[in-house]
Design an enzyme around this catalytic site. Structure first.
Site, PDB file in Angstrom:
ATOM      1  N   VAL A  94       9.640 -68.282   4.172  1.00  0.00           N
ATOM      2  CA  VAL A  94       8.252 -68.381   3.697  1.00  0.00           C
ATOM      3  C   VAL A  94       7.610 -69.677   4.201  1.00  0.00           C
ATOM      4  O   VAL A  94       7.123 -70.492   3.409  1.00  0.00           O
ATOM      5  CB  VAL A  94       8.177 -68.296   2.148  1.00  0.00           C
ATOM      6  CG1 VAL A  94       8.428 -66.879   1.675  1.00  0.00           C
ATOM      7  CG2 VAL A  94       9.154 -69.267   1.488  1.00  0.00           C
ATOM      8  N   GLY A 125       4.757 -70.444   5.705  1.00  0.00           N
ATOM      9  CA  GLY A 125       3.359 -70.653   5.344  1.00  0.00           C
ATOM     10  C   GLY A 125       3.195 -70.993   3.877  1.00  0.00           C
ATOM     11  O   GLY A 125       2.425 -71.897   3.514  1.00  0.00           O
ATOM     12  N   TYR A 126       3.918 -70.279   3.022  1.00  0.00           N
ATOM     13  CA  TYR A 126       3.847 -70.519   1.584  1.00  0.00           C
ATOM     14  C   TYR A 126       4.361 -71.920   1.242  1.00  0.00           C
ATOM     15  O   TYR A 126       3.754 -72.650   0.457  1.00  0.00           O
ATOM     16  CB  TYR A 126       4.666 -69.456   0.851  1.00  0.00           C
ATOM     17  CG  TYR A 126       4.564 -69.488  -0.647  1.00  0.00           C
ATOM     18  CD1 TYR A 126       3.484 -68.911  -1.301  1.00  0.00           C
ATOM     19  CD2 TYR A 126       5.575 -70.068  -1.415  1.00  0.00           C
ATOM     20  CE1 TYR A 126       3.393 -68.925  -2.689  1.00  0.00           C
ATOM     21  CE2 TYR A 126       5.498 -70.083  -2.796  1.00  0.00           C
ATOM     22  CZ  TYR A 126       4.407 -69.514  -3.430  1.00  0.00           C
ATOM     23  OH  TYR A 126       4.328 -69.538  -4.809  1.00  0.00           O
ATOM     24  N   ALA A 127       5.493 -72.313   1.855  1.00  0.00           N
ATOM     25  CA  ALA A 127       6.041 -73.649   1.593  1.00  0.00           C
ATOM     26  C   ALA A 127       5.063 -74.729   2.040  1.00  0.00           C
ATOM     27  O   ALA A 127       4.876 -75.736   1.347  1.00  0.00           O
ATOM     28  CB  ALA A 127       7.373 -73.809   2.309  1.00  0.00           C
ATOM     29  N   LYS A 160       2.027 -74.739  -0.467  1.00  0.00           N
ATOM     30  CA  LYS A 160       2.330 -75.289  -1.784  1.00  0.00           C
ATOM     31  C   LYS A 160       2.656 -76.786  -1.708  1.00  0.00           C
ATOM     32  O   LYS A 160       2.394 -77.529  -2.665  1.00  0.00           O
ATOM     33  CB  LYS A 160       3.469 -74.509  -2.432  1.00  0.00           C
ATOM     34  CG  LYS A 160       3.088 -73.081  -2.811  1.00  0.00           C
ATOM     35  CD  LYS A 160       1.886 -73.028  -3.764  1.00  0.00           C
ATOM     36  CE  LYS A 160       1.593 -71.610  -4.228  1.00  0.00           C
ATOM     37  NZ  LYS A 160       0.461 -71.552  -5.182  1.00  0.00           N
TER      38      LYS A 160
END
Length: 251
Positions: free
Chosen positions: A153, A155-157, A160
């Site tokens: 992940v 992009g998510y990491a 966030k």
């Protein structure tokens, strides 16, 4: 009056239709706040979350917006700013799972827009009014991946981690002007976003083995932290990223 009482306050909660946003919206309503819920697909009456909020004796208004569309987020920001909310919960988000070497760039772009850029757009729009009034509470939904890298992940990491930095940057500028900016970092919560992990026996087992509380979290588990950060009880709390993770980070 309790320091945790939100009577007379108006709270905006994005991503309120389900999952963590649903749990936070209901908790704020139970504490006394009226709710404006926002989601990419939400009926004006709010459907189930609207009914839950009204069951607590509070008003609910539902708005729909596509957080992947910057122009739609700008329009939403103007609409929300006109309502002069006391509390803004930036919770709407998305996640895309694929190994970094094969991760499509359009997935990366989408996740950064929804999970980070749109959060800044809305906070700018609503925050200006809070600064003029000299009071307000902004709460971001961060993640354990604000502290860690995750798997599959990227992009998510990245988004966030950006939320964590944005929380601190805004707190540095706004705390002296009466606006508290903080974030909640949920652990592994049983929602649609984590369904793939829950359905993978090996990943689910390895996750549960590390959580001292020995269970997946529930959306309602975020409610207490949200009420605290939205209430006068947290008036001297700024720039904090508060984990609600069953003890994961302490393991």
């Amino acid at each position: 009056m309790s320091a945790f009482d939100l009577s007379g306050r108006l709270a905006v909660v994005t991503g309120a239709r389900r999952g963590i946003g649903f749990g936070i919206a209901e908790a704020l309503a139970e504490a006394g706040a009226d709710i404006v819920g926002v989601s990419s697909s939400l009926e004006p009456d709010g459907g189930e979350i609207g009914a839950r909020v009204r069951a607590h004796g509070r008003d609910f208004r539902g708005l729909a917006a596509d957080f992947a569309d910057p122009a739609a987020v700008d329009r939403l920001g103007d609409e929300l700013a006109a309502l002069a909310p006391d509390i803004l919960v930036n919770n709407a988000g998305t996640i895309r799972r694929a190994p970094a070497a094969e991760h499509p760039i359009d997935w990366w772009t989408e996740v950064l827009q929804v999970d980070l850029t749109s959060q800044f757009q809305l906070t700018q729009a609503v925050g200006r009014g809070m600064l003029e009034r000299g009071r307000g509470k902004v709460i971001f939904t961060a993640s354990l991946l604000s502290f860690q890298g995750g798997i599959n992940v990227p992009g998510y990491a990245a988004a966030k981690s950006g939320v964590s930095g944005l929380t601190k940057a805004l707190a540095n500028e706004w705390a002296s002007r009466g606006v508290n900016v903080n974030a909640i970092a949920p652990g592994y919560i049983a929602t649609d976003n984590t369904q793939a992990l829950q359905d993978d026996p090996d990943r689910s087992r390895s996750i549960l083995e590390r959580i001292p509380a020995a269970r997946w979290g529930r959306p309602a588990d975020l409610g207490g932290a949200a009420v605290f950060l939205a209430s006068p009880a947290s008036d001297y709390v700024s720039g904090v990223v508060l984990p609600v993770d069953g003890g994961w980070l302490g393991r």
